[in-house]
Design a protein around this motif. Structure first.
Motif, PDB file in Angstrom:
ATOM      1  N   VAL A 100       0.832  -1.202   0.000  1.00  0.00           N
ATOM      2  CA  VAL A 100       0.000   0.000   0.000  1.00  0.00           C
ATOM      3  C   VAL A 100       0.864   1.248   0.000  1.00  0.00           C
ATOM      4  N   LEU A 101       1.951   1.230   0.770  1.00  0.00           N
ATOM      5  CA  LEU A 101       2.857   2.387   0.787  1.00  0.00           C
ATOM      6  C   LEU A 101       3.439   2.613  -0.609  1.00  0.00           C
ATOM      7  N   GLN A 102       3.823   1.529  -1.287  1.00  0.00           N
ATOM      8  CA  GLN A 102       4.356   1.658  -2.643  1.00  0.00           C
ATOM      9  C   GLN A 102       3.311   2.274  -3.568  1.00  0.00           C
ATOM     10  N   LYS A 103       2.074   1.843  -3.424  1.00  0.00           N
ATOM     11  CA  LYS A 103       0.984   2.385  -4.249  1.00  0.00           C
ATOM     12  C   LYS A 103       0.819   3.876  -4.015  1.00  0.00           C
ATOM     13  N   ARG A 104       0.888   4.300  -2.737  1.00  0.00           N
ATOM     14  CA  ARG A 104       0.733   5.722  -2.429  1.00  0.00           C
ATOM     15  C   ARG A 104       1.907   6.543  -2.969  1.00  0.00           C
ATOM     16  N   VAL A 105       3.084   5.959  -2.966  1.00  0.00           N
ATOM     17  CA  VAL A 105       4.257   6.637  -3.534  1.00  0.00           C
ATOM     18  C   VAL A 105       4.064   6.865  -5.030  1.00  0.00           C
ATOM     19  N   LEU A 106       3.623   5.823  -5.739  1.00  0.00           N
ATOM     20  CA  LEU A 106       3.438   5.943  -7.189  1.00  0.00           C
ATOM     21  C   LEU A 106       2.321   6.926  -7.528  1.00  0.00           C
ATOM     22  N   GLU A 107       1.278   6.951  -6.696  1.00  0.00           N
ATOM     23  CA  GLU A 107       0.204   7.928  -6.906  1.00  0.00           C
ATOM     24  C   GLU A 107       0.730   9.346  -6.752  1.00  0.00           C
ATOM     25  N   ALA A 108       1.564   9.562  -5.739  1.00  0.00           N
ATOM     26  CA  ALA A 108       2.140  10.888  -5.520  1.00  0.00           C
ATOM     27  C   ALA A 108       3.052  11.280  -6.658  1.00  0.00           C
ATOM     28  N   PHE A 109       3.789  10.305  -7.175  1.00  0.00           N
ATOM     29  CA  PHE A 109       4.695  10.575  -8.288  1.00  0.00           C
ATOM     30  C   PHE A 109       3.914  10.985  -9.537  1.00  0.00           C
ATOM     31  N   GLU A 110       2.851  10.259  -9.839  1.00  0.00           N
ATOM     32  CA  GLU A 110       2.031  10.585 -11.010  1.00  0.00           C
ATOM     33  C   GLU A 110       1.385  11.963 -10.859  1.00  0.00           C
ATOM     34  N   LYS A 111       0.937  12.267  -9.656  1.00  0.00           N
ATOM     35  CA  LYS A 111       0.306  13.565  -9.424  1.00  0.00           C
ATOM     36  C   LYS A 111       1.305  14.698  -9.630  1.00  0.00           C
ATOM     37  N   LEU A 112       2.537  14.505  -9.161  1.00  0.00           N
ATOM     38  CA  LEU A 112       3.566  15.535  -9.329  1.00  0.00           C
ATOM     39  C   LEU A 112       3.913  15.722 -10.803  1.00  0.00           C
ATOM     40  N   LYS A 113       3.923  14.618 -11.548  1.00  0.00           N
ATOM     41  CA  LYS A 113       4.208  14.730 -12.989  1.00  0.00           C
ATOM     42  C   LYS A 113       3.145  15.557 -13.689  1.00  0.00           C
ATOM     43  N   MET A 114       1.899  15.345 -13.298  1.00  0.00           N
ATOM     44  CA  MET A 114       0.815  16.115 -13.892  1.00  0.00           C
ATOM     45  C   MET A 114       0.916  17.589 -13.510  1.00  0.00           C
ATOM     46  N   GLU A 115       1.234  17.838 -12.252  1.00  0.00           N
ATOM     47  CA  GLU A 115       1.309  19.228 -11.805  1.00  0.00           C
ATOM     48  C   GLU A 115       2.488  19.959 -12.413  1.00  0.00           C
ATOM     49  N   ASP A 116       3.542  19.228 -12.731  1.00  0.00           N
ATOM     50  CA  ASP A 116       4.746  19.855 -13.278  1.00  0.00           C
ATOM     51  C   ASP A 116       4.708  20.018 -14.788  1.00  0.00           C
ATOM     52  N   SER A 117       3.688  19.438 -15.466  1.00  0.00           N
ATOM     53  CA  SER A 117       3.615  19.558 -16.921  1.00  0.00           C
ATOM     54  C   SER A 117       3.491  21.021 -17.317  1.00  0.00           C
ATOM     55  N   THR A 118       4.184  21.434 -18.402  1.00  0.00           N
ATOM     56  CA  THR A 118       4.232  22.837 -18.833  1.00  0.00           C
ATOM     57  C   THR A 118       3.504  23.020 -20.156  1.00  0.00           C
ATOM     58  N   PRO A 119       2.542  23.957 -20.240  1.00  0.00           N
ATOM     59  CA  PRO A 119       1.837  24.181 -21.516  1.00  0.00           C
ATOM     60  C   PRO A 119       2.764  24.822 -22.547  1.00  0.00           C
ATOM     61  N   ILE A 120       2.696  24.317 -23.788  1.00  0.00           N
ATOM     62  CA  ILE A 120       3.482  24.879 -24.890  1.00  0.00           C
ATOM     63  C   ILE A 120       2.530  25.190 -26.038  1.00  0.00           C
ATOM     64  N   SER A 121       2.532  26.423 -26.508  1.00  0.00           N
ATOM     65  CA  SER A 121       1.624  26.822 -27.590  1.00  0.00           C
ATOM     66  C   SER A 121       2.106  26.260 -28.915  1.00  0.00           C
ATOM     67  N   ILE A 122       1.213  25.490 -29.608  1.00  0.00           N
ATOM     68  CA  ILE A 122       1.567  24.992 -30.936  1.00  0.00           C
ATOM     69  C   ILE A 122       0.635  25.585 -31.992  1.00  0.00           C
ATOM     70  N   SER A 123      -0.403  26.309 -31.562  1.00  0.00           N
ATOM     71  CA  SER A 123      -1.270  27.053 -32.475  1.00  0.00           C
ATOM     72  C   SER A 123      -2.002  28.068 -31.630  1.00  0.00           C
TER      73      SER A 123
END
Length: 401
Positions: free
Chosen positions: A359-382
């Motif tokens: 369960v601890l491993q699952k919570r770690v991976l959930e936190a990692f995925e959430k941080l990846k989403m929060e850190d994503s940067t918008p880039i204008s392509i149009s």
């Protein structure tokens, strides 16, 4: 208690004192020290002692008149004041509740009135230069009445306190002037009790007999051996928990020899006798029960085990392997996120204990995925379409709107 403190003086300048000389010195200085402190005592001397090394005073609660001003008052009378009062020529000061040493000169011919003129002359001949000899007077300042009582108890009757400590060590405990302690590394030593009435009852020593006094060393040894934890067949004088004692501690050495003689005369304990006499482990367990410390120790040991398990599982290397990450910053950020969510290391520890490693491993991976989403940067392509990327962007990639 201070030993040979004055190393800058001739080693022969502090003679061993005949009992009559010691008693006169004690009588003369006791009344002087009483003008400086409200509580003054000298530990009870060992019986059958034919000479003394120094004179030990235990004191506490300085009298106001011993200070020249209110501003300088402290736990101990100024050393210069004590020096002048007892007529010392030299002193080694120690502030606070510690022992200060004073060298009080022995007047020429002082011993002759007690019939020790020849002994005094012989001692003076050994001293180089002027033949000046001294009494060493130690003044131990206690913090309060409770400490004063403890140190008086432990240091009375010569080496008796140290011998009692040896019995305690054989039972897996530690006994000193501060009381009875229980060691269980890596935790700090635990004070079981500083009440010597309770401590002596636990070991099976009669305070009534002790308070009546001892006239011989033999009486002291017999009293010590009444402890229910003294077993000649198991007795040891070295090993874990037993400190080395200086050879000049003759009373201690005599007790060890006496106990060893009993050990040689005792048959090896049978398995039935081993159970009836107990073990070091059972003595330690019994001490925790007797002094009401069992729950405290069990809680600390349990918490330590849980914390150790948490550190073994929730660490950078393990978390990195779960995340399949190569970036240590991602590992740190993820671990910090998990800590923030569950209330720090304590919360992570409770989660691990309650839910397990998966369960601890699952919570770690959930936190990692959430941080990846929060850190994503918008880039204008149009003008109206955006992509997201987790890598840092450069100035040239930014499209101004």
């Amino acid at each position: 208690m201070g030993g040979n403190a004055f190393h800058f003086l001739d080693e022969d300048a502090f003679p061993r004192l005949p009992p009559a000389v010691y008693q006169r010195l004690k009588s003369r200085l006791f009344s002087v020290i009483q003008t400086l402190y409200s509580h003054v005592t000298v530990p009870i001397e060992a019986p059958e002692k034919n000479e003394y090394g120094d004179l030990d005073f235990l004191v506490f609660s300085p009298k106001p008149e011993a200070f020249s001003s209110t501003a300088e008052r402290s736990i101990n009378v100024p050393h210069e004041v004590v020096k002048e009062a007892i007529g010392a020529h030299h002193f080694i000061p120690a502030d606070g509740n510690r022992t200060s040493n004073f060298a009080v000169p022995i007047s020429r011919g002082e011993w002759s009135t007690l019939g020790f003129e020849r002994e005094e002359l012989e001692v003076r001949k050994k001293v180089k230069d002027d033949g000046e000899i001294y009494y060493q007077v130690d003044v131990h300042v206690c913090a309060d009445k409770k400490e004063w009582d403890r140190i008086y108890f432990y240091n009375s009757y010569g080496d008796l306190g140290m011998i009692m400590g040896l019995i305690a060590s054989n039972a897996g405990l530690q006994l000193g002037s501060k009381g009875l302690h229980y060691s269980y590394p890596p935790h700090p030593r635990l004070l079981l009790s500083d009440d010597f009435d309770k401590i002596t009852r636990f070991f099976g020593w009669s305070m009534e007999t002790r308070n009546a006094g001892f006239k011989t060393r033999k009486e002291i040894f017999e009293w010590v051996m009444t402890s229910r934890f003294f077993d000649p067949a198991r007795f040891r004088t070295q090993g874990d928990g037993i400190r080395k004692v200086k050879a000049q501690r003759t009373m201690y050495s005599d007790f060890v020899e006496c106990a060893n003689n009993l050990q040689r005369a005792s048959p090896s304990p049978t398995s039935e006798r081993r159970e009836s006499t107990g073990t070091t482990t059972s003595a330690r367990d019994e001490a925790l029960e007797y002094f009401g410390k069992k729950q405290e120790v069990e809680t600390q040991i349990c918490e330590y085990g849980a914390r150790k398990r948490m550190k073994d599982v929730f660490n950078g290397n393990t978390v990195r392997s779960w995340m399949l990450a190569s970036n240590w910053k991602d590992v740190k950020d993820t671990m910090d996120s998990v800590r923030a969510r569950y209330g720090g290391d304590e919360g992570v520890m409770k989660l691990l204990e309650a839910e397990g490693e998966e369960v601890l491993q699952k919570r770690v991976l959930e936190a990692f995925e959430k941080l990846k989403m929060e850190d994503s940067t918008p880039i204008s392509i149009s003008n109206d379409t955006f992509a997201f990327r987790s890598e840092p962007i450069t100035i040239s990639e930014v499209v101004l709107q």
